[in-house]
Design a protein around this motif. Structure first.
Motif, PDB file in Angstrom:
ATOM      1  N   LEU A 292       0.819  -1.180  -0.031  1.00 53.11           N
ATOM      2  CA  LEU A 292      -0.071  -0.021   0.019  1.00 53.11           C
ATOM      3  C   LEU A 292       0.936   1.291  -0.019  1.00 53.11           C
ATOM      4  O   LEU A 292       0.382   2.410  -0.675  1.00 53.11           O
ATOM      5  N   ARG A 293       1.823   1.267   0.738  1.00 46.99           N
ATOM      6  CA  ARG A 293       2.772   2.261   0.537  1.00 46.99           C
ATOM      7  C   ARG A 293       3.415   2.709  -0.679  1.00 46.99           C
ATOM      8  O   ARG A 293       3.328   3.678  -1.040  1.00 46.99           O
ATOM      9  N   GLU A 294       3.898   1.555  -1.486  1.00 44.62           N
ATOM     10  CA  GLU A 294       4.047   1.898  -2.736  1.00 44.62           C
ATOM     11  C   GLU A 294       3.033   2.126  -3.789  1.00 44.62           C
ATOM     12  O   GLU A 294       3.158   3.103  -4.675  1.00 44.62           O
ATOM     13  N   ALA A 295       1.847   1.838  -3.355  1.00 42.57           N
ATOM     14  CA  ALA A 295       0.919   2.141  -4.090  1.00 42.57           C
ATOM     15  C   ALA A 295       0.531   3.677  -4.123  1.00 42.57           C
ATOM     16  O   ALA A 295       0.248   4.198  -5.017  1.00 42.57           O
ATOM     17  N   MET A 296       0.553   4.333  -2.789  1.00 37.79           N
ATOM     18  CA  MET A 296       0.266   5.525  -2.601  1.00 37.79           C
ATOM     19  C   MET A 296       1.315   6.638  -3.337  1.00 37.79           C
ATOM     20  O   MET A 296       1.121   7.586  -3.634  1.00 37.79           O
ATOM     21  N   GLU A 297       2.728   6.087  -3.140  1.00 38.19           N
ATOM     22  CA  GLU A 297       3.936   6.682  -3.772  1.00 38.19           C
ATOM     23  C   GLU A 297       3.734   7.007  -5.299  1.00 38.19           C
ATOM     24  O   GLU A 297       3.714   7.834  -5.594  1.00 38.19           O
ATOM     25  N   VAL A 298       2.994   5.739  -6.021  1.00 37.42           N
ATOM     26  CA  VAL A 298       3.137   5.809  -7.392  1.00 37.42           C
ATOM     27  C   VAL A 298       1.572   6.650  -7.646  1.00 37.42           C
ATOM     28  O   VAL A 298       1.720   7.331  -8.803  1.00 37.42           O
ATOM     29  N   ALA A 299       0.735   6.674  -6.765  1.00 39.04           N
ATOM     30  CA  ALA A 299      -0.457   7.352  -6.807  1.00 39.04           C
ATOM     31  C   ALA A 299      -0.363   9.008  -7.026  1.00 39.04           C
ATOM     32  O   ALA A 299      -0.609   9.701  -7.832  1.00 39.04           O
ATOM     33  N   ILE A 300       0.764   9.253  -6.029  1.00 43.49           N
ATOM     34  CA  ILE A 300       1.124  10.730  -5.857  1.00 43.49           C
ATOM     35  C   ILE A 300       1.903  10.979  -7.264  1.00 43.49           C
ATOM     36  O   ILE A 300       1.707  12.116  -7.768  1.00 43.49           O
ATOM     37  N   ARG A 301       2.975  10.178  -7.627  1.00 42.54           N
ATOM     38  CA  ARG A 301       3.594  10.423  -8.904  1.00 42.54           C
ATOM     39  C   ARG A 301       2.949  10.687 -10.113  1.00 42.54           C
ATOM     40  O   ARG A 301       3.284  11.784 -10.607  1.00 42.54           O
TER      41      ARG A 301
END
Length: 244
Positions: free
Chosen positions: A81-90
């Motif tokens: 989920l952390r990586e998903a949120m990082e890519v979501a913001i990108r």
């Protein structure tokens, strides 16, 4: 939003009034709706449904991963989920978010923080609640309901319809906080997601990058906007943007 309004008795013509959006465009997969057009649509919804409590929050809960096409499926195939949120913001411009989103964590908690300061005042509450409700819905879907939201935090004073948000999502928001955020346990944010696929992540991220480039606005302002919201990320310094 038009489908949501229809379920509450508001017709398409009322939703699209003054937006410059035709009903035909709603059925075109490659139609691009500008932010100013969507903001006018939001205004129309607010004016047409003044008696509906927590309108923006209820709308946000209607969104799901499939709503967002490539951007949503990139989140679904992320490792955690952390990586998903990082890519979501990108690739945030490919979503419906108006808030500036960032993440924060400590030894116990992981937060997705929403900054609504740049949203016009008369639309701020509606779009902040829509963005946070959408984030809650995506977190639940990505974790296949195995991830629990600990808290919802808002900076404003509690509105009269705060109980409606509790009824809609099962979480009583906290008001008067230092930030607007959804808060999870850190261990949940770092838990492996069931749909992780490294090959699809690379493929989908390349396609999201290409979509951002196609939407790039000409001129210096457009180039800066795309750099900050795209490859450099929202943590880019002024010096980094200037070099690019």
């Amino acid at each position: 939003m038009v489908n949501f309004a229809a379920r509450l008795g508001v017709d398409v013509e009322t939703c699209l009034m003054g937006t410059g959006i035709s009903e035909r465009q709603l059925h075109e997969a490659d139609a691009l709706i500008e932010r100013q057009q969507e903001m006018r649509l939001v205004e129309n919804l607010i004016l047409a449904l003044p008696e509906v409590p927590a309108l923006g929050f209820e709308l946000g809960l209607q969104y799901n991963v499939a709503t967002f096409g490539l951007w949503g499926f990139l989140l679904r195939t992320s490792r955690t989920l952390r990586e998903a949120m990082e890519v979501a913001i990108r690739y945030l411009p490919l979503s419906t978010a108006y808030c500036r989103l960032t993440t924060w964590s400590d030894a116990d908690e992981f937060c997705v923080v929403a900054d609504a300061d740049e949203i016009p005042q008369h639309l701020r509450r509606f779009l902040l609640e829509r963005d946070t409700a959408t984030a809650i819905q995506l977190v639940r879907e990505l974790g296949l309901s195995g991830i629990r939201i600990k808290r919802i935090e808002y900076q404003a004073r509690a509105p009269d319809d705060a109980a409606r948000i509790h009824a809609l999502c099962g979480i009583a928001p906290q008001y008067g906080c230092a930030r607007a955020a959804i808060v999870l346990r850190r261990q949940d944010a770092d838990m492996s997601l069931p749909m992780y696929d490294p090959h699809l992540v690379r493929l989908l991220e390349g396609q999201c990058r290409a979509q951002l480039e196609r939407r790039q606005v000409t001129g210096v302002a457009g180039q800066v906007r795309q750099l900050v919201l795209g490859p450099l990320g929202l943590v880019a310094s002024i010096e980094e943007v200037a070099r690019q």
